[in-house]
Design an enzyme around this catalytic site. Sequence first.
Site, mmCIF file in Angstrom:
data_model
loop_
_atom_site.group_PDB
_atom_site.id
_atom_site.type_symbol
_atom_site.label_atom_id
_atom_site.label_comp_id
_atom_site.label_asym_id
_atom_site.label_seq_id
_atom_site.Cartn_x
_atom_site.Cartn_y
_atom_site.Cartn_z
ATOM 1 N N ARG A 277 2.114 -5.005 6.073
ATOM 2 C CA ARG A 277 1.119 -3.777 5.525
ATOM 3 C C ARG A 277 1.915 -2.446 5.386
ATOM 4 O O ARG A 277 2.505 -2.143 6.480
ATOM 5 C CB ARG A 277 -0.096 -3.480 6.073
ATOM 6 C CG ARG A 277 -0.721 -2.647 5.280
ATOM 7 C CD ARG A 277 -2.317 -2.038 5.518
ATOM 8 N NE ARG A 277 -2.915 -1.402 4.531
ATOM 9 C CZ ARG A 277 -3.992 -1.223 3.966
ATOM 10 N NH1 ARG A 277 -4.781 -2.356 4.757
ATOM 11 N NH2 ARG A 277 -4.499 -0.545 3.167
ATOM 12 N N GLY B 128 0.123 5.635 -4.347
ATOM 13 C CA GLY B 128 -0.463 6.933 -4.777
ATOM 14 C C GLY B 128 0.143 7.980 -4.077
ATOM 15 O O GLY B 128 0.324 8.760 -4.564
ATOM 16 N N ASP C 191 0.907 -1.210 -0.086
ATOM 17 C CA ASP C 191 0.105 0.100 -0.043
ATOM 18 C C ASP C 191 0.787 1.381 0.099
ATOM 19 O O ASP C 191 2.101 1.300 0.518
ATOM 20 C CB ASP C 191 -1.008 0.000 1.289
ATOM 21 C CG ASP C 191 -2.138 1.079 1.164
ATOM 22 O OD1 ASP C 191 -2.468 1.486 -0.056
ATOM 23 O OD2 ASP C 191 -2.583 1.385 2.410
ATOM 24 N N ASN D 39 -10.917 -2.307 -5.424
ATOM 25 C CA ASN D 39 -10.034 -1.400 -6.138
ATOM 26 C C ASN D 39 -10.940 -1.205 -7.757
ATOM 27 O O ASN D 39 -10.506 -0.289 -8.230
ATOM 28 C CB ASN D 39 -8.597 -2.038 -6.321
ATOM 29 C CG ASN D 39 -7.628 -1.945 -5.075
ATOM 30 O OD1 ASN D 39 -7.062 -2.681 -4.898
ATOM 31 N ND2 ASN D 39 -7.910 -0.892 -4.281
ATOM 32 N N ILE E 75 -6.758 -4.259 7.469
ATOM 33 C CA ILE E 75 -6.667 -5.521 6.772
ATOM 34 C C ILE E 75 -7.396 -5.204 5.461
ATOM 35 O O ILE E 75 -6.728 -6.098 4.465
ATOM 36 C CB ILE E 75 -7.296 -6.940 7.447
ATOM 37 C CG1 ILE E 75 -6.553 -6.853 8.845
ATOM 38 C CG2 ILE E 75 -7.108 -8.176 6.721
ATOM 39 C CD1 ILE E 75 -5.422 -7.140 8.939
ATOM 40 N N ARG F 284 -11.986 2.391 -8.214
ATOM 41 C CA ARG F 284 -11.073 3.519 -8.754
ATOM 42 C C ARG F 284 -11.382 3.990 -10.083
ATOM 43 O O ARG F 284 -12.146 3.315 -10.708
ATOM 44 C CB ARG F 284 -9.570 2.939 -8.567
ATOM 45 C CG ARG F 284 -9.438 2.753 -7.030
ATOM 46 C CD ARG F 284 -8.019 2.495 -6.868
ATOM 47 N NE ARG F 284 -7.696 2.232 -5.638
ATOM 48 C CZ ARG F 284 -6.192 2.195 -5.154
ATOM 49 N NH1 ARG F 284 -5.420 2.534 -5.834
ATOM 50 N NH2 ARG F 284 -6.223 1.951 -3.936
ATOM 51 N N SER G 219 -7.558 -5.362 -5.254
ATOM 52 C CA SER G 219 -8.396 -6.007 -4.609
ATOM 53 C C SER G 219 -9.921 -5.824 -5.268
ATOM 54 O O SER G 219 -9.985 -5.063 -6.371
ATOM 55 C CB SER G 219 -8.843 -5.088 -3.085
ATOM 56 O OG SER G 219 -9.318 -3.968 -3.576
HETATM 57 C C1 IPE Z 1 -5.665 -2.554 -0.254
HETATM 58 O O1 IPE Z 1 -5.083 -1.336 -0.442
HETATM 59 C C2 IPE Z 1 -5.547 -3.507 -1.550
HETATM 60 C C3 IPE Z 1 -4.191 -3.652 -2.309
HETATM 61 C C4 IPE Z 1 -3.027 -2.998 -1.627
HETATM 62 C C5 IPE Z 1 -4.229 -4.273 -3.402
HETATM 63 P P1 IPE Z 1 -6.006 -0.175 -0.687
HETATM 64 O O2 IPE Z 1 -5.369 1.051 -0.752
HETATM 65 O O3 IPE Z 1 -7.018 -0.391 -1.583
HETATM 66 O O4 IPE Z 1 -7.033 -0.323 0.808
HETATM 67 P P2 IPE Z 1 -7.664 1.066 1.613
HETATM 68 O O5 IPE Z 1 -9.095 0.980 0.720
HETATM 69 O O6 IPE Z 1 -7.103 2.066 1.803
HETATM 70 O O7 IPE Z 1 -7.991 0.063 2.804
HETATM 71 C C1 IPE Z 2 -1.563 0.140 -3.465
HETATM 72 O O1 IPE Z 2 -1.429 1.505 -3.487
HETATM 73 C C2 IPE Z 2 -1.732 -0.318 -4.934
HETATM 74 C C3 IPE Z 2 -3.213 -0.752 -4.870
HETATM 75 C C4 IPE Z 2 -4.130 -0.872 -4.174
HETATM 76 C C5 IPE Z 2 -3.539 -1.206 -6.141
HETATM 77 P P1 IPE Z 2 -2.428 2.652 -3.243
HETATM 78 O O2 IPE Z 2 -2.807 2.960 -4.915
HETATM 79 O O3 IPE Z 2 -3.673 2.195 -2.395
HETATM 80 O O4 IPE Z 2 -1.864 3.905 -2.954
HETATM 81 P P2 IPE Z 2 -2.397 4.835 -1.556
HETATM 82 O O5 IPE Z 2 -2.783 4.144 -0.422
HETATM 83 O O6 IPE Z 2 -3.511 5.505 -2.380
HETATM 84 O O7 IPE Z 2 -1.252 5.919 -1.346
HETATM 85 MG MG MG Z 3 -4.020 2.381 -0.685
#
Ligand code: IPE
Ligand code: IPE
Ligand code: MG
Length: 247
Positions: free
Chosen positions: A189, A24, A21, A69, A196, A72, A66
Amino acid sequence: MSFKEKINPARLPQHIAVIMDGNGRWAKQKGKLRVFGHQNGVLAVRDTVEAAAELGIKFLTLYAFSTENWNRPKFEVNALMQLLISTIRKETKTLTDNDIRLQAIGDIDSLPTGCKRELKEAIDLTSGNKRMTLVLALSYSSKWEILNAVKRIAGEVAEKRISISDIDESLFNSFLCTANFPDPELLIRTSGEQRISNFLLWQIAYSELYFTNKLWPDFRREDLYEAILDYQSRERRFGKTSEQIVS
Ligand code: IPE
Ligand code: IPE
Ligand code: MG
């Protein structure tokens, strides 16, 4: 002594699961688009996979995408799918050179055709590899997996192929996507979030949880070593008392 040298090779977790995680936020800190973070996340994947295999970890599960996801922005989802295709294509040789077998868990049918094709090819090509199994969680969520298992078990009961009294932990396990993998002893994590997010809820019932503030694109083998060392410092009691564990 480096973190790596301090690791006790006799007490390695067999299976490490990682919620990757922070891509972004990493990109945003650099004034770039979120997709730039995902692209740089690939470097962290490569280093972590190599280091885990070298150490002797048997299973490494990476949460890459996920079920949630999919909600998004379309642009980001498409970019992630493209990145998945190009990464699998580029890295299959590295997997084979390192004797690593690729597997996937999740609703794989929901992935775009190109993704499915690339994934299946890499899984087939690496199926004989022995050193470590790399499991990608794609279009995965634990509630989806558990509901899917429940529906299939109910179907088996309705068809009288199993009876209700047959349903125990081991049977339930065998209906999960992770049927062929041991439960992870360690869940990592990144990015400072302490949740989780619908990942392996059943399988982490007794896992050690490790949270780090590092954003995923900055995660490197040293961070993996540090997490393993932390894991090795813990006493896993499984409901027993400390005295029972020591003796
Ligand atoms: C969890 O990260 C899913 C993956 C790492 C693929 P997210 O960024 O989607 O989780 P939340 O929504 O912040 O809990
Ligand atoms: C994890 O990074 C990658 C995926 C969930 C695909 P994020 O894209 O969730 O990045 P943040 O949490 O927004 O910084
Ligand atoms: Mg994230």
